[in-house]
Design a protein around this motif. Structure first.
Motif, PDB file in Angstrom:
ATOM      1  N   ASN A  78       0.816  -1.212   0.000  1.00  0.00           N
ATOM      2  CA  ASN A  78       0.000   0.000   0.000  1.00  0.00           C
ATOM      3  C   ASN A  78       0.851   1.263   0.000  1.00  0.00           C
ATOM      4  O   ASN A  78       0.439   2.304  -0.525  1.00  0.00           O
ATOM      5  CB  ASN A  78      -0.927   0.003   1.205  1.00  0.00           C
ATOM      6  CG  ASN A  78      -2.046  -1.008   1.064  1.00  0.00           C
ATOM      7  OD1 ASN A  78      -2.444  -1.359  -0.050  1.00  0.00           O
ATOM      8  ND2 ASN A  78      -2.556  -1.498   2.178  1.00  0.00           N
ATOM      9  N   PHE A  79       2.022   1.210   0.599  1.00  0.00           N
ATOM     10  CA  PHE A  79       2.934   2.346   0.609  1.00  0.00           C
ATOM     11  C   PHE A  79       3.228   2.799  -0.819  1.00  0.00           C
ATOM     12  O   PHE A  79       3.108   3.974  -1.162  1.00  0.00           O
ATOM     13  CB  PHE A  79       4.225   1.928   1.334  1.00  0.00           C
ATOM     14  CG  PHE A  79       5.297   2.979   1.334  1.00  0.00           C
ATOM     15  CD1 PHE A  79       5.278   4.000   2.274  1.00  0.00           C
ATOM     16  CD2 PHE A  79       6.334   2.944   0.422  1.00  0.00           C
ATOM     17  CE1 PHE A  79       6.276   4.967   2.282  1.00  0.00           C
ATOM     18  CE2 PHE A  79       7.329   3.896   0.422  1.00  0.00           C
ATOM     19  CZ  PHE A  79       7.303   4.915   1.360  1.00  0.00           C
ATOM     20  N   LEU A  80       3.599   1.867  -1.677  1.00  0.00           N
ATOM     21  CA  LEU A  80       3.906   2.194  -3.068  1.00  0.00           C
ATOM     22  C   LEU A  80       2.649   2.516  -3.865  1.00  0.00           C
ATOM     23  O   LEU A  80       2.692   3.304  -4.818  1.00  0.00           O
ATOM     24  CB  LEU A  80       4.651   1.038  -3.728  1.00  0.00           C
ATOM     25  CG  LEU A  80       6.065   0.772  -3.199  1.00  0.00           C
ATOM     26  CD1 LEU A  80       6.635  -0.500  -3.807  1.00  0.00           C
ATOM     27  CD2 LEU A  80       6.980   1.952  -3.486  1.00  0.00           C
ATOM     28  N   LEU A  81       1.530   1.932  -3.498  1.00  0.00           N
ATOM     29  CA  LEU A  81       0.280   2.224  -4.194  1.00  0.00           C
ATOM     30  C   LEU A  81      -0.103   3.686  -4.017  1.00  0.00           C
ATOM     31  O   LEU A  81      -0.472   4.375  -4.985  1.00  0.00           O
ATOM     32  CB  LEU A  81      -0.837   1.321  -3.681  1.00  0.00           C
ATOM     33  CG  LEU A  81      -2.229   1.579  -4.283  1.00  0.00           C
ATOM     34  CD1 LEU A  81      -2.216   1.371  -5.794  1.00  0.00           C
ATOM     35  CD2 LEU A  81      -3.268   0.671  -3.629  1.00  0.00           C
ATOM     36  N   PHE A  82      -0.022   4.201  -2.802  1.00  0.00           N
ATOM     37  CA  PHE A  82      -0.360   5.599  -2.555  1.00  0.00           C
ATOM     38  C   PHE A  82       0.609   6.532  -3.273  1.00  0.00           C
ATOM     39  O   PHE A  82       0.214   7.592  -3.762  1.00  0.00           O
ATOM     40  CB  PHE A  82      -0.366   5.895  -1.052  1.00  0.00           C
ATOM     41  CG  PHE A  82      -1.647   5.490  -0.371  1.00  0.00           C
ATOM     42  CD1 PHE A  82      -2.809   6.207  -0.594  1.00  0.00           C
ATOM     43  CD2 PHE A  82      -1.693   4.402   0.478  1.00  0.00           C
ATOM     44  CE1 PHE A  82      -4.002   5.850   0.025  1.00  0.00           C
ATOM     45  CE2 PHE A  82      -2.873   4.030   1.099  1.00  0.00           C
ATOM     46  CZ  PHE A  82      -4.036   4.752   0.871  1.00  0.00           C
ATOM     47  N   LEU A  83       1.880   6.132  -3.353  1.00  0.00           N
ATOM     48  CA  LEU A  83       2.841   6.952  -4.095  1.00  0.00           C
ATOM     49  C   LEU A  83       2.479   7.004  -5.575  1.00  0.00           C
ATOM     50  O   LEU A  83       2.570   8.059  -6.209  1.00  0.00           O
ATOM     51  CB  LEU A  83       4.253   6.377  -3.927  1.00  0.00           C
ATOM     52  CG  LEU A  83       4.903   6.547  -2.562  1.00  0.00           C
ATOM     53  CD1 LEU A  83       6.255   5.851  -2.536  1.00  0.00           C
ATOM     54  CD2 LEU A  83       5.069   8.016  -2.210  1.00  0.00           C
ATOM     55  N   SER A  84       2.059   5.866  -6.130  1.00  0.00           N
ATOM     56  CA  SER A  84       1.675   5.816  -7.538  1.00  0.00           C
ATOM     57  C   SER A  84       0.482   6.719  -7.816  1.00  0.00           C
ATOM     58  O   SER A  84       0.463   7.476  -8.792  1.00  0.00           O
ATOM     59  CB  SER A  84       1.353   4.375  -7.950  1.00  0.00           C
ATOM     60  OG  SER A  84       2.443   3.507  -7.717  1.00  0.00           O
ATOM     61  N   VAL A  85      -0.524   6.656  -6.950  1.00  0.00           N
ATOM     62  CA  VAL A  85      -1.714   7.503  -7.117  1.00  0.00           C
ATOM     63  C   VAL A  85      -1.339   8.976  -6.987  1.00  0.00           C
ATOM     64  O   VAL A  85      -1.850   9.834  -7.720  1.00  0.00           O
ATOM     65  CB  VAL A  85      -2.788   7.111  -6.085  1.00  0.00           C
ATOM     66  CG1 VAL A  85      -3.978   8.067  -6.162  1.00  0.00           C
ATOM     67  CG2 VAL A  85      -3.252   5.682  -6.315  1.00  0.00           C
ATOM     68  N   ALA A  86      -0.415   9.283  -6.066  1.00  0.00           N
ATOM     69  CA  ALA A  86       0.016  10.674  -5.886  1.00  0.00           C
ATOM     70  C   ALA A  86       0.630  11.227  -7.160  1.00  0.00           C
ATOM     71  O   ALA A  86       0.329  12.358  -7.566  1.00  0.00           O
ATOM     72  CB  ALA A  86       1.012  10.765  -4.727  1.00  0.00           C
TER      73      ALA A  86
END
Length: 304
Positions: free
Chosen positions: A45-53
């Motif tokens: 989820n850490f990388l998922l939120f970065l991708s969405v950002a």
């Protein structure tokens, strides 16, 4: 950036939508980088939120180049910083389901050995009951308050009106500034060992990235609401600090895989060491399952 600057130098010949599209490319490339890491680590989820950002950063870049879309662009960046704030406050997952695909191919016995060799990413014991660390937020609160005071008292800028002439814009800018100021605070907390088993040195570079990013946004806000900054100085300052900050922020993708970080070239191995209970970053120590069994070995055998 060179292409973008060259297009700006051509007066009235390039449609805004073309410039806006080119302006989104850096953020989209960074999104691809973080999303591929998210995909190959199976659900972090850490990388998922970065991708969405990064997606919303690209959208904001596009909207700011379109006439009368400043408010929507600001909202897009607000969502982007909110996603980063959630990511910076979230632990990275080292459960077996989130390991790289190569590790998924190991036998059950080797997975158990690999799992026992890793320290789960968790809150450090000395900050377990002080996760927020409010004292570290003081310099960012001071800057935020001083900057909002300037925007609300000095003006007008290139927009033609003072910020206080539009109450809705005042609220939007205040909310945006609060979220933006919170992100470097969370980077500083991460650097101070908020979580174990991750590369805290990289968080110093991410913090520098957000401070650089803040220079870009501060310059843009001053130009629009307080004091117009002449071209090409405005574009040079805004875009170099924006893209430079974005690049540094993207380094937080490396906190789980310190030995794969580009920073390894510039930082000593000791400072880049991830905080594992083994106290080592050697692959044969941290990942015995990858080097031990003959049938499971995914690394080349060492030469005598």
């Amino acid at each position: 950036m060179i292409i973008y600057a060259a297009l700006l130098a051509i007066p009235n010949n390039i449609p805004n939508i073309v410039i806006a599209t080119i302006k989104t490319l850096p953020a989209l490339l960074l999104c691809v980088n973080s999303f591929l890491r998210y995909h190959f680590t199976r659900g972090n989820n850490f990388l998922l939120f970065l991708s969405v950002a990064f997606i919303f950063h690209a959208l904001g870049d596009f909207l700011l180049e379109i006439d009368n879309m400043f408010t929507f662009g600001l909202a897009s960046f607000l969502v982007a910083h909110s996603c980063n704030l959630v990511a910076f406050s979230s632990k990275a997952d080292e459960s077996p389901d989130s390991w790289p695909i190569c590790c998924q191919k190991l036998s059950s016995k080797s997975k158990r050995k690999l799992n026992s060799s890793l320290t789960p990413i968790q809150r450090d014991e000395d900050v377990k009951h002080n996760f927020l660390r409010p004292k570290l937020a003081i310099p960012f609160v001071i800057y935020y308050g001083a900057f909002m005071a300037i925007l609300n008292t000095v003006g007008p800028g290139s927009a033609g009106d003072k910020l206080t002439s539009d109450p809705i814009m005042v609220a939007c800018v205040a909310a945006y500034g609060a979220v933006l100021a919170s992100c470097p605070w969370r980077c500083l907390v991460r650097y101070k060992h908020c979580f174990v088993a991750e590369n805290q040195m990289i968080w110093m570079f991410v913090l520098l990235g957000y401070l650089t990013y803040a220079v870009s946004d501060s310059t843009l806000a001053i130009d629009r609401f307080s004091q117009q900054i002449p071209e090409p100085y405005r574009t040079i300052v805004v875009m170099t600090t924006y893209w430079g900050g974005q690049l540094l922020i993207s380094l937080c993708c490396d906190v789980e895989f310190a030995n794969a970080s580009i920073l390894n070239t510039f930082i000593s191995r000791e400072k880049m060491a991830v905080r594992h209970t083994t106290g080592s970053t050697d692959s044969d120590t941290l990942f015995p399952a990858l080097t031990g069994g003959a049938g499971d070995s995914l690394l080349p055998p060492s030469t005598p």
